[in-house]
Design a protein around this motif. Structure first.
Motif, short mmCIF file in Angstrom:
data_model
loop_
_atom_site.label_atom_id
_atom_site.label_comp_id
_atom_site.label_asym_id
_atom_site.label_seq_id
_atom_site.Cartn_x
_atom_site.Cartn_y
_atom_site.Cartn_z
N LYS A 5 -25.15 -48.35 -18.85
CA LYS A 5 -26.54 -48.79 -18.72
C LYS A 5 -26.69 -50.31 -18.66
N GLN A 6 -25.65 -51.06 -18.89
CA GLN A 6 -25.72 -52.52 -18.88
C GLN A 6 -25.51 -53.04 -17.46
N PRO A 7 -26.32 -54.02 -17.01
CA PRO A 7 -26.10 -54.59 -15.68
C PRO A 7 -24.83 -55.44 -15.65
N ASP A 8 -24.25 -55.57 -14.46
CA ASP A 8 -23.05 -56.39 -14.32
C ASP A 8 -23.42 -57.85 -14.53
N TYR A 9 -22.59 -58.56 -15.29
CA TYR A 9 -22.79 -59.96 -15.60
C TYR A 9 -21.59 -60.72 -15.05
N GLY A 10 -21.83 -61.59 -14.07
CA GLY A 10 -20.72 -62.29 -13.46
C GLY A 10 -21.15 -63.56 -12.76
N PRO A 11 -20.23 -64.24 -12.13
CA PRO A 11 -20.55 -65.50 -11.45
C PRO A 11 -21.43 -65.28 -10.22
N VAL A 12 -22.45 -66.13 -10.09
CA VAL A 12 -23.41 -66.07 -8.98
C VAL A 12 -23.76 -67.50 -8.59
N ASP A 39 -14.20 -73.99 -5.00
CA ASP A 39 -12.91 -73.59 -5.56
C ASP A 39 -12.15 -72.61 -4.68
N GLY A 40 -12.74 -72.24 -3.53
CA GLY A 40 -12.08 -71.35 -2.59
C GLY A 40 -12.41 -69.88 -2.80
N ASN A 41 -13.10 -69.55 -3.86
CA ASN A 41 -13.48 -68.16 -4.14
C ASN A 41 -14.81 -67.83 -3.47
N THR A 42 -15.05 -66.55 -3.25
CA THR A 42 -16.29 -66.08 -2.65
C THR A 42 -17.16 -65.46 -3.74
N TYR A 43 -18.44 -65.89 -3.78
CA TYR A 43 -19.38 -65.43 -4.79
C TYR A 43 -20.65 -64.93 -4.12
N PRO A 44 -21.39 -64.03 -4.78
CA PRO A 44 -22.70 -63.65 -4.25
C PRO A 44 -23.65 -64.85 -4.35
N VAL A 45 -24.55 -64.99 -3.38
CA VAL A 45 -25.48 -66.12 -3.37
C VAL A 45 -26.91 -65.59 -3.39
N VAL A 46 -27.75 -66.19 -4.24
CA VAL A 46 -29.16 -65.85 -4.36
C VAL A 46 -29.95 -67.08 -3.93
N ASP A 47 -30.79 -66.94 -2.89
CA ASP A 47 -31.62 -68.04 -2.42
C ASP A 47 -32.90 -68.10 -3.25
N VAL A 48 -33.24 -69.29 -3.72
CA VAL A 48 -34.47 -69.51 -4.50
C VAL A 48 -35.35 -70.49 -3.75
N GLU A 49 -36.66 -70.39 -3.96
CA GLU A 49 -37.59 -71.28 -3.28
C GLU A 49 -37.71 -72.63 -3.96
N ILE A 50 -37.64 -72.65 -5.28
CA ILE A 50 -37.80 -73.89 -6.03
C ILE A 50 -36.71 -73.98 -7.08
#
Length: 84
Positions: A5-12, A39-50
């Motif tokens: 039931k816990q959401p995944d917590y990781g680098p973003v 650092d050469g790694n691939t991470y999920p990206v979240v676009d924010v307006e501000i």
């Protein structure tokens, strides 16, 4: 505690496109888009307006957002303020 039931917590990576600013942190936010970081790694990206790079409080540059339209809408709704 139930593990499923816990959401995944990781680098973003959070990216503010209007300011050209991005930072890597840990979060439960998720995205289908990815970005290759310095650092050469691939991470999920979240676009924010501000972000802190584009917010008027932090930059000291105030932006006017349709203030005339708001005043005109107020006057149409509540009258010209004739004092009665």
């Amino acid at each position: 505690m139930q593990q499923d039931k816990q959401p995944d917590y990781g680098p973003v990576v959070f990216r503010d496109r209007s300011a050209g600013f991005a930072f890597l942190t840990r979060s439960t936010a998720s995205s289908d888009q990815t970005i290759e970081w310095d650092d050469g790694n691939t991470y999920p990206v979240v676009d924010v307006e501000i972000s802190s790079e584009s917010h008027p409080f932090y930059t000291g540059k105030a932006r006017t957002v349709d203030s005339e339209g708001r005043i005109a809408k107020f006057e149409r709704r509540y009258g010209e303020g004739d004092g009665s």
